[in-house]
Write an enzyme that holds these catalytic residues in place. Structure first.
Site, PDB file in Angstrom:
ATOM      1  N   LYS A   1      14.565 -26.786 -41.111  1.00 38.62           N
ATOM      2  CA  LYS A   1      14.544 -28.401 -40.878  1.00 38.62           C
ATOM      3  C   LYS A   1      13.293 -29.034 -40.881  1.00 38.62           C
ATOM      4  O   LYS A   1      13.152 -30.068 -41.328  1.00 38.62           O
ATOM      5  CB  LYS A   1      15.303 -28.620 -39.418  1.00 38.62           C
ATOM      6  CG  LYS A   1      16.680 -28.263 -39.504  1.00 38.62           C
ATOM      7  CD  LYS A   1      17.601 -28.870 -40.779  1.00 38.62           C
ATOM      8  CE  LYS A   1      19.090 -28.876 -40.240  1.00 38.62           C
ATOM      9  NZ  LYS A   1      20.040 -29.301 -41.552  1.00 38.62           N
TER      10      LYS A   1
ATOM     11  N   GLY B   1      32.773 -31.009 -42.422  1.00 39.97           N
ATOM     12  CA  GLY B   1      32.216 -30.446 -41.227  1.00 39.97           C
ATOM     13  C   GLY B   1      32.250 -31.891 -40.317  1.00 39.97           C
ATOM     14  O   GLY B   1      32.601 -33.016 -40.442  1.00 39.97           O
TER      15      GLY B   1
ATOM     16  N   TYR C   1      15.987 -22.128 -37.965  1.00 39.84           N
ATOM     17  CA  TYR C   1      16.396 -23.407 -38.319  1.00 39.84           C
ATOM     18  C   TYR C   1      15.400 -24.378 -38.153  1.00 39.84           C
ATOM     19  O   TYR C   1      15.143 -25.377 -38.844  1.00 39.84           O
ATOM     20  CB  TYR C   1      17.594 -23.489 -37.077  1.00 39.84           C
ATOM     21  CG  TYR C   1      18.248 -24.881 -37.194  1.00 39.84           C
ATOM     22  CD1 TYR C   1      19.364 -25.226 -38.079  1.00 39.84           C
ATOM     23  CD2 TYR C   1      18.176 -26.007 -36.407  1.00 39.84           C
ATOM     24  CE1 TYR C   1      20.008 -26.357 -37.943  1.00 39.84           C
ATOM     25  CE2 TYR C   1      18.885 -27.106 -36.469  1.00 39.84           C
ATOM     26  CZ  TYR C   1      19.701 -27.180 -37.240  1.00 39.84           C
ATOM     27  OH  TYR C   1      20.769 -28.616 -37.379  1.00 39.84           O
TER      28      TYR C   1
HETATM   29  N1  CAA Z   1      15.171 -23.421 -23.278  1.00 44.67           N
HETATM   30  C1  CAA Z   1      14.494 -22.709 -22.575  1.00 44.67           C
HETATM   31  N2  CAA Z   1      15.116 -21.284 -22.154  1.00 44.67           N
HETATM   32  C2  CAA Z   1      16.224 -21.102 -22.788  1.00 44.67           C
HETATM   33  C3  CAA Z   1      16.604 -21.887 -23.712  1.00 44.67           C
HETATM   34  C4  CAA Z   1      16.364 -23.257 -23.933  1.00 44.67           C
HETATM   35  N3  CAA Z   1      16.873 -23.933 -24.858  1.00 44.67           N
HETATM   36  N4  CAA Z   1      17.908 -21.358 -23.971  1.00 44.67           N
HETATM   37  C5  CAA Z   1      17.839 -20.227 -23.411  1.00 44.67           C
HETATM   38  N5  CAA Z   1      17.066 -20.172 -22.603  1.00 44.67           N
HETATM   39  C6  CAA Z   1      16.713 -18.846 -21.730  1.00 44.67           C
HETATM   40  C7  CAA Z   1      17.815 -18.528 -20.729  1.00 44.67           C
HETATM   41  O1  CAA Z   1      17.860 -19.495 -19.736  1.00 44.67           O
HETATM   42  C8  CAA Z   1      17.329 -17.175 -20.411  1.00 44.67           C
HETATM   43  O2  CAA Z   1      16.452 -17.343 -19.264  1.00 44.67           O
HETATM   44  P1  CAA Z   1      16.403 -16.055 -18.296  1.00 44.67           P
HETATM   45  O3  CAA Z   1      16.128 -14.688 -18.967  1.00 44.67           O
HETATM   46  O4  CAA Z   1      15.320 -16.478 -17.554  1.00 44.67           O
HETATM   47  O5  CAA Z   1      17.715 -16.194 -17.721  1.00 44.67           O
HETATM   48  C9  CAA Z   1      16.771 -16.379 -21.751  1.00 44.67           C
HETATM   49  O6  CAA Z   1      16.483 -17.608 -22.448  1.00 44.67           O
HETATM   50  C10 CAA Z   1      17.918 -15.642 -22.519  1.00 44.67           C
HETATM   51  O7  CAA Z   1      19.052 -16.622 -22.614  1.00 44.67           O
HETATM   52  P2  CAA Z   1      20.555 -15.968 -23.075  1.00 44.67           P
HETATM   53  O8  CAA Z   1      20.802 -15.126 -21.982  1.00 44.67           O
HETATM   54  O9  CAA Z   1      21.312 -17.021 -23.556  1.00 44.67           O
HETATM   55  O10 CAA Z   1      19.987 -14.967 -24.078  1.00 44.67           O
HETATM   56  P3  CAA Z   1      20.661 -14.560 -25.515  1.00 44.67           P
HETATM   57  O11 CAA Z   1      19.754 -13.684 -26.068  1.00 44.67           O
HETATM   58  O12 CAA Z   1      22.078 -14.067 -25.289  1.00 44.67           O
HETATM   59  O13 CAA Z   1      20.843 -15.839 -26.303  1.00 44.67           O
HETATM   60  C11 CAA Z   1      19.961 -18.042 -27.384  1.00 44.67           C
HETATM   61  C12 CAA Z   1      19.774 -16.703 -26.715  1.00 44.67           C
HETATM   62  C13 CAA Z   1      20.505 -17.319 -28.638  1.00 44.67           C
HETATM   63  C14 CAA Z   1      18.800 -18.519 -27.800  1.00 44.67           C
HETATM   64  C15 CAA Z   1      21.008 -18.525 -26.493  1.00 44.67           C
HETATM   65  O14 CAA Z   1      20.628 -19.046 -25.408  1.00 44.67           O
HETATM   66  C16 CAA Z   1      21.409 -19.951 -27.209  1.00 44.67           C
HETATM   67  O15 CAA Z   1      22.400 -20.025 -27.986  1.00 44.67           O
HETATM   68  N6  CAA Z   1      20.643 -21.065 -26.781  1.00 44.67           N
HETATM   69  C17 CAA Z   1      20.989 -22.423 -27.530  1.00 44.67           C
HETATM   70  C18 CAA Z   1      19.954 -22.565 -28.709  1.00 44.67           C
HETATM   71  C19 CAA Z   1      20.035 -23.963 -29.064  1.00 44.67           C
HETATM   72  O16 CAA Z   1      19.912 -25.074 -28.392  1.00 44.67           O
HETATM   73  N7  CAA Z   1      20.765 -24.314 -30.421  1.00 44.67           N
HETATM   74  C20 CAA Z   1      20.739 -25.478 -30.935  1.00 44.67           C
HETATM   75  C21 CAA Z   1      22.262 -25.581 -31.669  1.00 44.67           C
HETATM   76  S1  CAA Z   1      22.654 -27.162 -31.958  1.00 44.67           S
HETATM   77  C22 CAA Z   1      21.682 -27.540 -33.290  1.00 44.67           C
HETATM   78  O17 CAA Z   1      21.069 -26.727 -33.837  1.00 44.67           O
HETATM   79  C23 CAA Z   1      21.782 -29.096 -33.945  1.00 44.67           C
HETATM   80  C24 CAA Z   1      20.690 -29.630 -33.847  1.00 44.67           C
HETATM   81  O18 CAA Z   1      20.143 -29.657 -34.855  1.00 44.67           O
HETATM   82  C25 CAA Z   1      19.966 -30.436 -32.660  1.00 44.67           C
HETATM   83  P1  NAP Z   2      29.283 -28.412 -38.960  1.00 43.53           P
HETATM   84  O1  NAP Z   2      30.526 -29.154 -38.299  1.00 43.53           O
HETATM   85  O2  NAP Z   2      29.248 -26.852 -38.530  1.00 43.53           O
HETATM   86  O3  NAP Z   2      29.532 -28.705 -40.404  1.00 43.53           O
HETATM   87  C1  NAP Z   2      28.609 -27.928 -41.284  1.00 43.53           C
HETATM   88  C2  NAP Z   2      28.985 -28.121 -42.691  1.00 43.53           C
HETATM   89  O4  NAP Z   2      28.305 -27.339 -43.393  1.00 43.53           O
HETATM   90  C3  NAP Z   2      30.486 -27.490 -42.739  1.00 43.53           C
HETATM   91  O5  NAP Z   2      31.195 -28.508 -43.399  1.00 43.53           O
HETATM   92  C4  NAP Z   2      30.332 -26.407 -43.931  1.00 43.53           C
HETATM   93  O6  NAP Z   2      31.295 -26.111 -44.636  1.00 43.53           O
HETATM   94  C5  NAP Z   2      29.039 -26.583 -44.500  1.00 43.53           C
HETATM   95  N1  NAP Z   2      28.494 -25.395 -45.073  1.00 43.53           N
HETATM   96  C6  NAP Z   2      27.712 -24.543 -44.174  1.00 43.53           C
HETATM   97  N2  NAP Z   2      27.220 -23.488 -45.309  1.00 43.53           N
HETATM   98  C7  NAP Z   2      27.640 -24.057 -46.100  1.00 43.53           C
HETATM   99  C8  NAP Z   2      27.193 -23.401 -47.706  1.00 43.53           C
HETATM  100  N3  NAP Z   2      26.616 -22.458 -47.803  1.00 43.53           N
HETATM  101  N4  NAP Z   2      27.846 -24.033 -48.832  1.00 43.53           N
HETATM  102  C9  NAP Z   2      28.292 -25.371 -48.461  1.00 43.53           C
HETATM  103  N5  NAP Z   2      28.473 -25.898 -47.450  1.00 43.53           N
HETATM  104  C10 NAP Z   2      28.349 -25.057 -46.275  1.00 43.53           C
HETATM  105  O7  NAP Z   2      28.235 -28.782 -38.251  1.00 43.53           O
HETATM  106  P2  NAP Z   2      27.471 -30.389 -38.240  1.00 43.53           P
HETATM  107  O8  NAP Z   2      27.154 -30.831 -36.718  1.00 43.53           O
HETATM  108  O9  NAP Z   2      28.426 -31.346 -38.805  1.00 43.53           O
HETATM  109  O10 NAP Z   2      26.201 -30.583 -39.080  1.00 43.53           O
HETATM  110  C11 NAP Z   2      25.983 -31.179 -40.266  1.00 43.53           C
HETATM  111  C12 NAP Z   2      24.594 -31.149 -40.671  1.00 43.53           C
HETATM  112  O11 NAP Z   2      23.756 -32.001 -39.618  1.00 43.53           O
HETATM  113  C13 NAP Z   2      23.744 -29.881 -40.619  1.00 43.53           C
HETATM  114  O12 NAP Z   2      22.640 -29.795 -41.686  1.00 43.53           O
HETATM  115  C14 NAP Z   2      23.138 -29.692 -39.201  1.00 43.53           C
HETATM  116  O13 NAP Z   2      21.998 -28.917 -39.297  1.00 43.53           O
HETATM  117  C15 NAP Z   2      22.756 -31.059 -38.778  1.00 43.53           C
HETATM  118  N6  NAP Z   2      22.482 -31.611 -37.729  1.00 43.53           N
HETATM  119  C16 NAP Z   2      23.321 -31.465 -36.740  1.00 43.53           C
HETATM  120  C17 NAP Z   2      23.268 -31.828 -35.349  1.00 43.53           C
HETATM  121  C18 NAP Z   2      24.230 -31.652 -34.426  1.00 43.53           C
HETATM  122  O14 NAP Z   2      23.850 -31.570 -33.019  1.00 43.53           O
HETATM  123  N7  NAP Z   2      25.568 -31.423 -34.740  1.00 43.53           N
HETATM  124  C19 NAP Z   2      22.006 -32.231 -35.164  1.00 43.53           C
HETATM  125  C20 NAP Z   2      21.040 -32.256 -36.101  1.00 43.53           C
HETATM  126  C21 NAP Z   2      21.211 -31.976 -37.451  1.00 43.53           C
HETATM  127  P3  NAP Z   2      32.652 -25.491 -44.230  1.00 43.53           P
HETATM  128  O15 NAP Z   2      33.261 -25.951 -43.355  1.00 43.53           O
HETATM  129  O16 NAP Z   2      33.491 -25.613 -45.643  1.00 43.53           O
HETATM  130  O17 NAP Z   2      32.211 -24.135 -44.296  1.00 43.53           O
END
Ligand code: CAA
Ligand code: NAP
Length: 248
Positions: free
Chosen positions: A158, A14, A154
């Protein structure tokens, strides 16, 4: 000369895992990665690594499944030797608001991000203790300590990672084995690029004091330090690497 140490990186194909793996290989480790059984591109990945000069062994493993982990680690031990460093890196997101979250998305995230620590660490911890040396590195997230919109599953998983780290670190502290949590902030891998652009630009980037996403290389550098001899006194810690988000 000391024997080459073996590092096992789950999810090593990944975004973060690949960089951790190549940097560990550059640092002299024998690197083994796991990939999901459903990953159809694993052979291509290994071949591509070979072209780049990396001889990395890859084994299929569903980290959410205990028996799959038992089988995978047995294969690693037979072919590469005992695991000295385990990087519990594999993880997934299934983001949705709690209102819309179903049991399937809850279970998938808890099993992959939290149960996986038990499933994988169980395979290697006793051996590390018997040999008197080991490093266990658990990848958590800034969202495990601060929570995140759309991530009840998540954030819970975590947060659990660091509880596991602290308890196990106590149990093995006198045996030469360290256990630490790394909590990255937002790093530019596909996990983050999957976030809707509008949310990333307006809700997330403005909260990162450094003003940008992190790079996988920056996390890999920390992994290398924590795996080193020099880090023997560092255990049970949760190290934030997040561009300053922990200050808020
Ligand atoms: N903070 C505050 N408000 C937020 C928000 C956030 N991070 N994300 C979404 N909202 C708000 C939107 O602005 C929207 O507000 P309004 O209704 O007032 O316009 C409302 O929430 C609904 O948002 P969506 O239209 O996007 O609703 P949805 O149901 O389609 O999706 C969601 C909701 C799945 C949470 C989507 O917004 C999303 O994917 N957000 C990002 C979530 C996120 O940050 N994930 C992190 C992934 S990376 C990671 O996890 C790695 C790591 O460890 C750091
Ligand atoms: P990524 O590119 O999506 O990689 C995730 C990896 O996890 C992939 O290699 C995937 O393997 C493997 N995986 C998922 N489900 C699995 C399962 N059931 N069994 C075995 N392997 C599995 O994401 P990434 O950003 O590198 O994330 C790596 C780690 O860092 C995760 O734990 C994530 O939560 C953490 N993290 C990421 C961020 C960020 O911002 N990217 C921030 C904080 C923490 P395959 O590809 O083979 O499916």
């Amino acid at each position: 000369m000391a024997a080459q140490k073996v590092v096992l990186v789950t999810g090593g194909m990944g975004g973060l895992g690949e960089t951790i793996s190549t940097k560990m290989a550059d640092a002299g480790y024998k690197v083994v990665v796991t990939y999901s059984p459903g990953n159809t591109k694993h052979a291509e990945w290994v071949a591509d690594m070979k072209k780049r000069g990396y001889d990395i062994m890859a084994v299929p493993c569903d980290v959410a499944d205990y028996d799959s982990c038992t089988k995978a680690v047995a294969e690693v031990q037979a072919k590469a030797g005992a695991v000295d460093v385990l990087v519990n890196n594999a993880g997934i997101t299934r983001d949705t608001t709690f209102k819309k979250m179903d049991k399937v998305n809850w279970d998938a995230v808890i099993r992959t991000n939290l149960d996986s620590l038990f499933n994988m660490t169980k395979q290697v911890a006793d051996g590390m203790v018997e040999r008197g040396w080991g490093r266990i590195l658990n990848i958590s997230s800034v969202n495990g300590s601060k929570g995140a919109f759309g991530q009840t599953n998540y954030s819970a998983a975590k947060a659990g990672v660091h509880g596991f780290t602290k308890a196990l670190a106590l149990e093995v502290a006198k045996k030469g084995v360290t256990v630490n949590t790394i909590s990255p902030g937002y790093i530019g891998t596909k996990m983050v690029t999957a976030i809707p652009k509008e949310v990333l630009d307006t809700k997330i980037l403005p909260q990162i004091p450094v003003g940008r996403l992190g790079k996988p290389e920056e996390v890999a550098g920390l992994v290398i330090y924590l795996a080193s001899e020099e880090a023997a006194f560092l255990t049970g810690a949760n190290i934030a690497i997040n561009g300053g988000q922990h200050m808020q």
